[in-house]
Motif scaffolding. Sequence first.
Motif, PDB file in Angstrom:
ATOM      1  N   ALA A  23      46.701  -7.334 -17.219  1.00 53.87           N
ATOM      2  CA  ALA A  23      46.021  -8.623 -17.060  1.00 53.87           C
ATOM      3  C   ALA A  23      44.983  -8.537 -15.947  1.00 53.87           C
ATOM      4  O   ALA A  23      43.880  -9.080 -16.072  1.00 53.87           O
ATOM      5  CB  ALA A  23      47.031  -9.721 -16.774  1.00 53.87           C
ATOM      6  N   GLN A  24      45.295  -7.838 -14.858  1.00 56.75           N
ATOM      7  CA  GLN A  24      44.346  -7.707 -13.746  1.00 56.75           C
ATOM      8  C   GLN A  24      43.117  -6.920 -14.168  1.00 56.75           C
ATOM      9  O   GLN A  24      41.991  -7.282 -13.832  1.00 56.75           O
ATOM     10  CB  GLN A  24      45.005  -7.025 -12.541  1.00 56.75           C
ATOM     11  CG  GLN A  24      44.082  -6.922 -11.337  1.00 56.75           C
ATOM     12  CD  GLN A  24      43.663  -8.281 -10.804  1.00 56.75           C
ATOM     13  OE1 GLN A  24      44.493  -9.150 -10.604  1.00 56.75           O
ATOM     14  NE2 GLN A  24      42.369  -8.465 -10.589  1.00 56.75           N
ATOM     15  N   GLN A  25      43.293  -5.845 -14.930  1.00 59.96           N
ATOM     16  CA  GLN A  25      42.155  -5.064 -15.403  1.00 59.96           C
ATOM     17  C   GLN A  25      41.268  -5.912 -16.310  1.00 59.96           C
ATOM     18  O   GLN A  25      40.043  -5.852 -16.216  1.00 59.96           O
ATOM     19  CB  GLN A  25      42.618  -3.818 -16.148  1.00 59.96           C
ATOM     20  CG  GLN A  25      43.200  -2.751 -15.236  1.00 59.96           C
ATOM     21  CD  GLN A  25      43.863  -1.641 -16.015  1.00 59.96           C
ATOM     22  OE1 GLN A  25      44.578  -1.877 -16.976  1.00 59.96           O
ATOM     23  NE2 GLN A  25      43.631  -0.412 -15.586  1.00 59.96           N
ATOM     24  N   GLN A  26      41.871  -6.718 -17.175  1.00 55.21           N
ATOM     25  CA  GLN A  26      41.092  -7.593 -18.044  1.00 55.21           C
ATOM     26  C   GLN A  26      40.290  -8.590 -17.220  1.00 55.21           C
ATOM     27  O   GLN A  26      39.115  -8.839 -17.505  1.00 55.21           O
ATOM     28  CB  GLN A  26      42.014  -8.328 -19.016  1.00 55.21           C
ATOM     29  CG  GLN A  26      42.613  -7.430 -20.060  1.00 55.21           C
ATOM     30  CD  GLN A  26      43.613  -8.143 -20.942  1.00 55.21           C
ATOM     31  OE1 GLN A  26      43.761  -9.363 -20.873  1.00 55.21           O
ATOM     32  NE2 GLN A  26      44.301  -7.391 -21.778  1.00 55.21           N
ATOM     33  N   ASP A  27      40.911  -9.154 -16.177  1.00 52.34           N
ATOM     34  CA  ASP A  27      40.210 -10.100 -15.309  1.00 52.34           C
ATOM     35  C   ASP A  27      39.053  -9.427 -14.580  1.00 52.34           C
ATOM     36  O   ASP A  27      37.969  -9.987 -14.466  1.00 52.34           O
ATOM     37  CB  ASP A  27      41.165 -10.716 -14.282  1.00 52.34           C
ATOM     38  CG  ASP A  27      42.166 -11.672 -14.910  1.00 52.34           C
ATOM     39  OD1 ASP A  27      41.954 -12.098 -16.069  1.00 52.34           O
ATOM     40  OD2 ASP A  27      43.157 -12.000 -14.231  1.00 52.34           O
ATOM     41  N   ASP A  28      39.283  -8.205 -14.063  1.00 47.93           N
ATOM     42  CA  ASP A  28      38.240  -7.492 -13.333  1.00 47.93           C
ATOM     43  C   ASP A  28      37.062  -7.160 -14.226  1.00 47.93           C
ATOM     44  O   ASP A  28      35.902  -7.303 -13.826  1.00 47.93           O
ATOM     45  CB  ASP A  28      38.795  -6.205 -12.714  1.00 47.93           C
ATOM     46  CG  ASP A  28      39.780  -6.463 -11.589  1.00 47.93           C
ATOM     47  OD1 ASP A  28      39.802  -7.586 -11.035  1.00 47.93           O
ATOM     48  OD2 ASP A  28      40.544  -5.538 -11.270  1.00 47.93           O
ATOM     49  N   ILE A  29      37.335  -6.737 -15.442  1.00 44.72           N
ATOM     50  CA  ILE A  29      36.264  -6.410 -16.383  1.00 44.72           C
ATOM     51  C   ILE A  29      35.537  -7.683 -16.811  1.00 44.72           C
ATOM     52  O   ILE A  29      34.318  -7.710 -16.893  1.00 44.72           O
ATOM     53  CB  ILE A  29      36.813  -5.613 -17.578  1.00 44.72           C
ATOM     54  CG1 ILE A  29      37.186  -4.203 -17.110  1.00 44.72           C
ATOM     55  CG2 ILE A  29      35.790  -5.546 -18.719  1.00 44.72           C
ATOM     56  CD1 ILE A  29      37.903  -3.371 -18.137  1.00 44.72           C
ATOM     57  N   ALA A  30      36.263  -8.777 -17.024  1.00 47.17           N
ATOM     58  CA  ALA A  30      35.638 -10.040 -17.382  1.00 47.17           C
ATOM     59  C   ALA A  30      34.736 -10.537 -16.259  1.00 47.17           C
ATOM     60  O   ALA A  30      33.648 -11.054 -16.493  1.00 47.17           O
ATOM     61  CB  ALA A  30      36.693 -11.087 -17.712  1.00 47.17           C
ATOM     62  N   PHE A  31      35.171 -10.332 -14.999  1.00 47.42           N
ATOM     63  CA  PHE A  31      34.338 -10.722 -13.863  1.00 47.42           C
ATOM     64  C   PHE A  31      33.032  -9.943 -13.860  1.00 47.42           C
ATOM     65  O   PHE A  31      31.971 -10.502 -13.632  1.00 47.42           O
ATOM     66  CB  PHE A  31      35.097 -10.500 -12.548  1.00 47.42           C
ATOM     67  CG  PHE A  31      34.265 -10.763 -11.332  1.00 47.42           C
ATOM     68  CD1 PHE A  31      33.959 -12.055 -10.952  1.00 47.42           C
ATOM     69  CD2 PHE A  31      33.767  -9.700 -10.573  1.00 47.42           C
ATOM     70  CE1 PHE A  31      33.177 -12.298  -9.827  1.00 47.42           C
ATOM     71  CE2 PHE A  31      32.988  -9.934  -9.455  1.00 47.42           C
ATOM     72  CZ  PHE A  31      32.689 -11.244  -9.082  1.00 47.42           C
ATOM     73  N   ASN A  32      33.107  -8.657 -14.138  1.00 48.50           N
ATOM     74  CA  ASN A  32      31.891  -7.838 -14.201  1.00 48.50           C
ATOM     75  C   ASN A  32      30.990  -8.317 -15.338  1.00 48.50           C
ATOM     76  O   ASN A  32      29.780  -8.358 -15.200  1.00 48.50           O
ATOM     77  CB  ASN A  32      32.235  -6.347 -14.381  1.00 48.50           C
ATOM     78  CG  ASN A  32      30.999  -5.477 -14.302  1.00 48.50           C
ATOM     79  OD1 ASN A  32      30.293  -5.497 -13.308  1.00 48.50           O
ATOM     80  ND2 ASN A  32      30.722  -4.753 -15.358  1.00 48.50           N
ATOM     81  N   GLU A  33      31.590  -8.719 -16.448  1.00 47.74           N
ATOM     82  CA  GLU A  33      30.815  -9.207 -17.589  1.00 47.74           C
ATOM     83  C   GLU A  33      30.081 -10.481 -17.198  1.00 47.74           C
ATOM     84  O   GLU A  33      28.912 -10.680 -17.552  1.00 47.74           O
ATOM     85  CB  GLU A  33      31.751  -9.482 -18.766  1.00 47.74           C
ATOM     86  CG  GLU A  33      31.073 -10.008 -20.004  1.00 47.74           C
ATOM     87  CD  GLU A  33      32.062 -10.243 -21.128  1.00 47.74           C
ATOM     88  OE1 GLU A  33      31.850 -11.245 -21.846  1.00 47.74           O
ATOM     89  OE2 GLU A  33      32.999  -9.482 -21.283  1.00 47.74           O
ATOM     90  N   GLU A  34      30.742 -11.377 -16.445  1.00 43.58           N
ATOM     91  CA  GLU A  34      30.111 -12.632 -16.036  1.00 43.58           C
ATOM     92  C   GLU A  34      28.956 -12.398 -15.077  1.00 43.58           C
ATOM     93  O   GLU A  34      27.973 -13.133 -15.083  1.00 43.58           O
ATOM     94  CB  GLU A  34      31.146 -13.548 -15.373  1.00 43.58           C
ATOM     95  CG  GLU A  34      32.195 -14.049 -16.325  1.00 43.58           C
ATOM     96  CD  GLU A  34      33.360 -14.728 -15.613  1.00 43.58           C
ATOM     97  OE1 GLU A  34      33.303 -14.881 -14.376  1.00 43.58           O
ATOM     98  OE2 GLU A  34      34.304 -15.100 -16.303  1.00 43.58           O
ATOM     99  N   ARG A  35      29.048 -11.354 -14.243  1.00 47.05           N
ATOM    100  CA  ARG A  35      27.994 -11.059 -13.283  1.00 47.05           C
ATOM    101  C   ARG A  35      26.744 -10.511 -13.942  1.00 47.05           C
ATOM    102  O   ARG A  35      25.659 -10.602 -13.402  1.00 47.05           O
ATOM    103  CB  ARG A  35      28.485 -10.025 -12.263  1.00 47.05           C
ATOM    104  CG  ARG A  35      29.399 -10.578 -11.246  1.00 47.05           C
ATOM    105  CD  ARG A  35      29.677  -9.583 -10.143  1.00 47.05           C
ATOM    106  NE  ARG A  35      28.893  -8.358 -10.236  1.00 47.05           N
ATOM    107  CZ  ARG A  35      29.363  -7.167  -9.934  1.00 47.05           C
ATOM    108  NH1 ARG A  35      30.597  -7.009  -9.531  1.00 47.05           N
ATOM    109  NH2 ARG A  35      28.594  -6.098 -10.029  1.00 47.05           N
ATOM    110  N   SER A  36      26.876  -9.880 -15.115  1.00 48.58           N
ATOM    111  CA  SER A  36      25.713  -9.230 -15.732  1.00 48.58           C
ATOM    112  C   SER A  36      24.923 -10.161 -16.603  1.00 48.58           C
ATOM    113  O   SER A  36      25.109 -11.279 -16.740  1.00 48.58           O
ATOM    114  CB  SER A  36      26.147  -8.017 -16.542  1.00 48.58           C
ATOM    115  OG  SER A  36      27.127  -8.321 -17.471  1.00 48.58           O
TER     116      SER A  36
END
Length: 77
Positions: free
Chosen positions: A64-77
Motif C-alpha cells: 500500500a505504501q509503494q502504491q501511495d508513493d508512486i501515486a504521489f509521483n504521478e500527481e506531481r508530474s
Amino acid sequence: VPLCFQFISLDILFLLSAGRCTYHGRTDSVLIFFSSVGFSCVEHNNPADFLLDITQGDRPPLSAQQQDDIAFNEERS
C-alpha cells in the motif's frame, strides 16, 4: 532491449505501467526514486531492463505504501 548508454543519454523519462504514469522526471533520478519505494536495481543490472521489469509487472506485488508513493509521483508530474 535498450542499451545502457542509450538510456543514460536521455534527459527526461516518462514511464507508464498499465496506462498510468509511474515516473516522470530526470533520468538520473529514476533509480533513486524506485529505490525509495522499495525497488532497488542491483549494481550490474542494465537500468533500462530493471525499469522494464518493474513496469511490466515482473516484480512482487506493490505494498500500500509503494502504491501511495508512486501515486504521489504521478500527481506531481
